[in-house]
Design a protein around this motif. Structure first.
Motif, short mmCIF file in Angstrom:
data_model
loop_
_atom_site.label_atom_id
_atom_site.label_comp_id
_atom_site.label_asym_id
_atom_site.label_seq_id
_atom_site.Cartn_x
_atom_site.Cartn_y
_atom_site.Cartn_z
N LEU A 74 -6.70 7.97 6.59
CA LEU A 74 -6.49 7.34 7.89
C LEU A 74 -5.16 7.79 8.50
O LEU A 74 -4.20 8.06 7.78
N THR A 75 -5.12 7.84 9.82
CA THR A 75 -3.83 8.02 10.49
C THR A 75 -3.04 6.72 10.30
O THR A 75 -3.60 5.68 9.95
N ARG A 76 -1.75 6.77 10.54
CA ARG A 76 -0.92 5.57 10.38
C ARG A 76 -1.39 4.45 11.30
O ARG A 76 -1.50 3.30 10.87
N SER A 77 -1.72 4.77 12.55
CA SER A 77 -2.16 3.71 13.46
C SER A 77 -3.53 3.16 13.04
O SER A 77 -3.76 1.95 13.14
N SER A 78 -4.42 4.01 12.56
CA SER A 78 -5.72 3.51 12.12
C SER A 78 -5.60 2.69 10.84
O SER A 78 -6.32 1.71 10.66
N PHE A 110 0.86 -1.19 0.00
CA PHE A 110 0.00 0.00 0.00
C PHE A 110 0.89 1.23 0.00
O PHE A 110 1.69 1.42 0.91
N GLU A 111 0.77 2.05 -1.01
CA GLU A 111 1.47 3.33 -1.05
C GLU A 111 0.37 4.38 -1.01
O GLU A 111 -0.51 4.43 -1.87
N THR A 112 0.38 5.20 0.05
CA THR A 112 -0.74 6.12 0.24
C THR A 112 -0.34 7.33 1.06
O THR A 112 0.69 7.33 1.74
N LEU A 113 -1.18 8.32 1.00
CA LEU A 113 -1.05 9.46 1.90
C LEU A 113 -1.84 9.15 3.15
O LEU A 113 -2.89 8.50 3.10
N ILE A 114 -1.34 9.59 4.29
CA ILE A 114 -2.02 9.36 5.56
C ILE A 114 -2.27 10.70 6.24
O ILE A 114 -1.64 11.71 5.93
N SER A 115 -3.18 10.69 7.18
CA SER A 115 -3.44 11.88 7.98
C SER A 115 -2.42 11.94 9.11
O SER A 115 -2.17 10.94 9.79
N LEU A 116 -1.85 13.10 9.31
CA LEU A 116 -0.89 13.27 10.41
C LEU A 116 -1.58 13.65 11.71
O LEU A 116 -0.93 13.70 12.76
N ARG A 117 -2.89 13.90 11.63
CA ARG A 117 -3.64 14.25 12.84
C ARG A 117 -4.94 13.46 12.90
O ARG A 117 -5.55 13.20 11.87
N ALA A 118 -5.36 13.13 14.09
CA ALA A 118 -6.62 12.42 14.31
C ALA A 118 -7.71 13.47 14.56
O ALA A 118 -7.98 13.84 15.69
N VAL A 119 -8.30 13.96 13.49
CA VAL A 119 -9.30 15.03 13.58
C VAL A 119 -10.72 14.48 13.53
O VAL A 119 -11.58 14.90 14.29
N LYS A 146 -15.72 -0.90 14.75
CA LYS A 146 -14.39 -0.39 15.11
C LYS A 146 -14.31 1.09 14.75
O LYS A 146 -14.83 1.51 13.71
N THR A 147 -13.63 1.87 15.58
CA THR A 147 -13.47 3.30 15.32
C THR A 147 -12.09 3.56 14.76
O THR A 147 -11.09 3.06 15.28
N TYR A 148 -12.07 4.33 13.68
CA TYR A 148 -10.83 4.69 13.00
C TYR A 148 -10.72 6.20 12.96
O TYR A 148 -11.72 6.90 12.82
N TRP A 149 -9.48 6.70 13.04
CA TRP A 149 -9.24 8.13 13.06
C TRP A 149 -8.49 8.59 11.82
O TRP A 149 -7.73 7.82 11.23
#
Length: 146
Positions: free
Chosen positions: A100-104, A48-57, A65-68
């Protein structure tokens, strides 16, 4: 074809699935469904090559399940079908995407059934963009990383 229609009966199974530059154009729930669909046709690994969110807004709940992440406007709602088709950098039918954030993203990969995920860092880049990630997801026995 539309990436959202990926399934085994239509395309078969693969040792390796590449998903490059797609997830960051999808809104919820499609981003989660595409990850699940990739897992369903993948025998070994998916990249997976993707852009991620740097903030959980913003948050999204999918299958309990909840994802940020963060919503991004990828096009104007008023864009005509012809304008949407010409702009190949964005979704044809959705005005926003859920990054998604990296952890999500890691949680979504795990919940889809991938057993391990590794973040690839490119040492040849002078500066690795903070919001661009390449993640190798493994399907099968968990990988031991030394």
């Amino acid at each position: 074809d539309d990436v959202r229609s990926l399934n085994e009966s239509k395309y078969g199974r693969f040792d390796v699935v590449l998903c490059t530059g797609v997830l960051c154009h999808l809104d919820s729930p499609a981003v989660f469904e595409v990850i699940e669909n990739i897992h369903s046709v993948c025998d070994r690994l998916a990249i997976f090559e993707t852009l991620i969110s740097l903030r959980a807004v913003d948050s999204q709940t999918y299958k309990g399940k909840t994802y940020w992440g963060t919503y991004y406007l990828v096009r104007e709602k008023k864009d005509s079908p012809a304008q949407r088709f010409r702009d190949r950098r964005a979704s044809i039918d959705k005005p926003r995407a859920f990054w998604l954030t990296r952890s999500s993203l890691g949680n979504a990969l795990e919940h889809a059934g991938f057993t391990s995920a590794l973040v690839k860092v490119d040492p040849s880049l002078e500066s690795q963009p903070l919001d661009r990630h390449t993640i190798i997801a493994i399907n099968g026995a968990p990988a031991l990383v030394l």
